[in-house]
Scaffold this active site. Structure first.
Site, PDB file in Angstrom:
ATOM      1  N   ASP A   1       9.809  13.850  76.935  1.00  0.00           N
ATOM      2  CA  ASP A   1       9.172  15.125  77.268  1.00  0.00           C
ATOM      3  C   ASP A   1       8.164  15.532  76.191  1.00  0.00           C
ATOM      4  OD1 ASP A   1      11.144  14.924  79.169  1.00  0.00           O
ATOM      5  OD2 ASP A   1      12.451  16.409  78.221  1.00  0.00           O
TER       6      ASP A   1
ATOM      7  N   TYR B   1      24.571  14.870  81.213  1.00  0.00           N
ATOM      8  CA  TYR B   1      23.492  14.114  80.548  1.00  0.00           C
ATOM      9  C   TYR B   1      24.068  13.347  79.353  1.00  0.00           C
ATOM     10  CZ  TYR B   1      18.999  13.101  78.319  1.00  0.00           C
ATOM     11  OH  TYR B   1      17.921  12.448  77.754  1.00  0.00           O
TER      12      TYR B   1
HETATM   13  C1  GLA Z   1      15.438  15.011  80.209  1.00  0.00           C
HETATM   14  C2  GLA Z   1      15.340  14.540  78.774  1.00  0.00           C
HETATM   15  C3  GLA Z   1      14.444  13.313  78.640  1.00  0.00           C
HETATM   16  C4  GLA Z   1      14.844  12.233  79.624  1.00  0.00           C
HETATM   17  C5  GLA Z   1      15.014  12.817  81.016  1.00  0.00           C
HETATM   18  C6  GLA Z   1      15.568  11.814  81.993  1.00  0.00           C
HETATM   19  O1  GLA Z   1      14.202  15.486  80.647  1.00  0.00           O
HETATM   20  O2  GLA Z   1      14.821  15.580  77.966  1.00  0.00           O
HETATM   21  O3  GLA Z   1      14.482  12.835  77.316  1.00  0.00           O
HETATM   22  O4  GLA Z   1      16.003  11.562  79.204  1.00  0.00           O
HETATM   23  O5  GLA Z   1      15.871  13.941  81.030  1.00  0.00           O
HETATM   24  O6  GLA Z   1      14.639  10.802  82.218  1.00  0.00           O
END
Ligand code: GLA
Length: 365
Positions: A153, A205
Site C-alpha cells: 500500500d 490477516y
Molecule cells: C492489506 C495490506 C497489504 C496487503 C493486502 C493484501 O492491504 O496492507 O500489505 O497484504 O492487504 O494483498
C-alpha cells in the site's frame, strides 16, 4: 503553504503476495490525504478535518504513546520513530485532510502515513529518498501502529504514476510502471464499495500471514515466492495440513497471475485481463478464504451483467470489488450490484469508476 498529498490505492491483482516476497500490481487513486505542517512553539499537535478535537503531545512526551486515538497513531508514529532514531523533531502543528473512505480497503492508512512522512521528509530536510520514504512509511504501520501488513500500500501510494499500474517485486522492492488506461480500449474500471463491515479482519490477516510463513518453513524456502508454479504440485504433496495447502496454492497461483497480467498490459491486451481477475477472486474465495458474502455477491452480479472480469481488492473480509466493464455498460453493471444487494438484504453499496493517478507529491496551497 506547501502540503504533501499521498493517494489511496486499488490493487489490480496480487493479493496477500506482498508479505510472501511476491509480486503485486496496484495503482494509485485520485483520492488521498493532504498533510500540512506549520511551526509551533510548544510541543506537537495533530488535527484531522475528519476527526473531532486536537491531539496534543507535550514537548517531553514525544515517545509516549498510550492515550493517543488510533487515527492519530498513524500520524504521530513517524514522529515517534524519528525521535527514537535520534532525529531532532522541532515542535509542529500537523493538519491532515483525507477523502479516502476508511475501512473500504482503499488504503486510507497508507495515504495518511505516506503524506505525513513526505511532509516531514521535506520539512526536516531528511532527504530519505525513495527507499527511505518507503522504509519509514512501512515502519509506521508495522512498528508504531502494530499492523503486520506487507508494504504494497505504501509503495503504491509513494510511487504511483498517472495512467499506469505499478508492477512491484516485494522482495527487492523495485517497481516498474505498466500502462493501464482502460478508457483507451473502451473499458472502465468500476469499483463497488460493498461497505460490508470488516469482520475479524485484523486477526484473520495476521493468521493468514502466520500460516504462509509456517508453510514456507515446512517447504524449506525463504518465502512462498520461492515455490515456482511448476513446483506447486510437489510442494502441495509434501504438506500435510489442508489449510496450509490452500494458502500455498493461492499465493503461488496469484504470483503467476500477476506476471500474466503484467504481460497482458504490456501487450495492450486489456480485455484479456478479465478472466485473470476473476480467477484471482475464485482463489481468494475458495483457497485463501478471505471473501465475505457481500463481496462474492458483488462479483457475481458484475459478471452476470457482462463485466469482463471482477475480483475483491485489498486485504479482504469486506471492502471493495473491482471490475473491468465496457464503458457503455457501467451504469447497468452498477444497477446489477445495487439490485443484488437489495435482494440479499445488504446495505447500499457505493459505485464509482477509477483511473490510475500520480503517487505522493507536493501541492502548493
Ligand atoms: C492489506 C495490506 C497489504 C496487503 C493486502 C493484501 O492491504 O496492507 O500489505 O497484504 O492487504 O494483498
Amino acid at each position: 503553504m506547501t502540503s504533501w498529498f499521498a493517494p489511496g490505492r486499488i490493487n489490480l491483482i496480487g493479493e496477500h503476495t506482498d508479505y510472501n516476497d511476491g509480486f503485486v500490481l496496484p495503482m494509485a487513486l485520485p483520492m488521498g490525504c493532504a498533510t500540512t505542517l506549520s511551526p509551533a512553539t510548544d510541543g506537537w499537535s495533530v488535527v484531522s478535518v475528519q476527526e473531532p478535537g486536537e491531539v496534543r503531545v507535550r514537548r517531553s512526551g514525544l515517545s509516549g504513546r498510550d492515550d493517543t486515538p488510533d487515527w492519530a497513531t498513524y500520524v504521530l508514529g513517524a514522529l515517534w520513530l524519528l525521535h527514537d532514531d535520534g532525529v531532532e523533531v522541532p515542535p509542529l502543528r500537523i493538519e491532515v485532510d483525507s477523502d479516502v473512505p476508511s475501512g473500504a480497503g482503499l488504503s486510507s492508512s497508507a495515504a495518511l502515513v505516506c503524506s505525513v512522512v513526505c511532509a516531514l521528509d521535506e520539512r526536516l530536510g531528511l532527504d530519505l529518498g525513495p527507499a527511505g520514504l518507503l522504509a519509514l512509511s512501512r515502519r509506521v504501520e508495522n512498528d508504531a501502529v502494530g499492523a503486520p501488513t506487507g508494504g504494497m500500500d505504501q509503495l503504491a501510494s509513494l510511487r504511483g504514476e498517472e495512467g499506469h499500474a505499478l508492477f512491484c517485486d516485494m522482495r527487492d522492492l523495485t517497481s516498474q510502471s505498466v500502462p493501464f488506461d482502460p478508457g483507451a480500449s473502451g473499458l472502465a474500471l468500476l469499483v463497488a464499495d460493498t461497505r460490508a463491515p470488516h469482520r475479524h479482519a485484523d486477526g484473520e490477516y495476521a493468521a493468514r500471514r502466520r500460516g504462509c510463513e509456517q508453510a514456507a518453513r515446512q517447504l524449506d524456502v525463504p518465502a512462498l515466492r520461492d515455490v515456482g508454479a511448476d513446483d506447486l504440485d510437489a510442494a502441495l504433496a509434501s504438506l500435510d495440513d489442508d489449510e496450509l495447502r490452500r494458502y500455498v496454492r493461492h499465493v503461488v497461483t496469484e504470483d503467476a497471475r500477476v506476471l500474466e497480467a503484467v504481460d497482458l498490459l504490456r501487450d495492450g491486451r486489456l480485455a484479456d485481463l478479465g478472466p485473470v481477475l476473476s480467477a484471482s477472486h475464485a482463489s481468494m474465495r475458495d483457497d485463501f478464504r478471505i471473501t465475505v458474502p457481500e463481496v462474492d455477491t458483488a462479483v457475481e452480479a458484475l459478471l452476470g451483467a457482462g463485466a469482463l472480469g471482477a475480483r475483491m481488492t485489498g486485504g479482504g473480509f469486506g471492502g471493495c470489488v473491482i471490475a473491468l466493464v465496457a464503458e457503455g455498460e457501467v451504469d447497468a453493471a452498477g444497477d446489477a450490484v445495487r439490485g443484488a444487494f437489495s435482494d440479499a438484504g445488504f446495505g447500499e453499496p457505493e459505485l464509482f469508476t477509477a483511473s490510475a493517478a500520480p503517487g505522493a507529491h507536493a501541492v502548493e496551497g
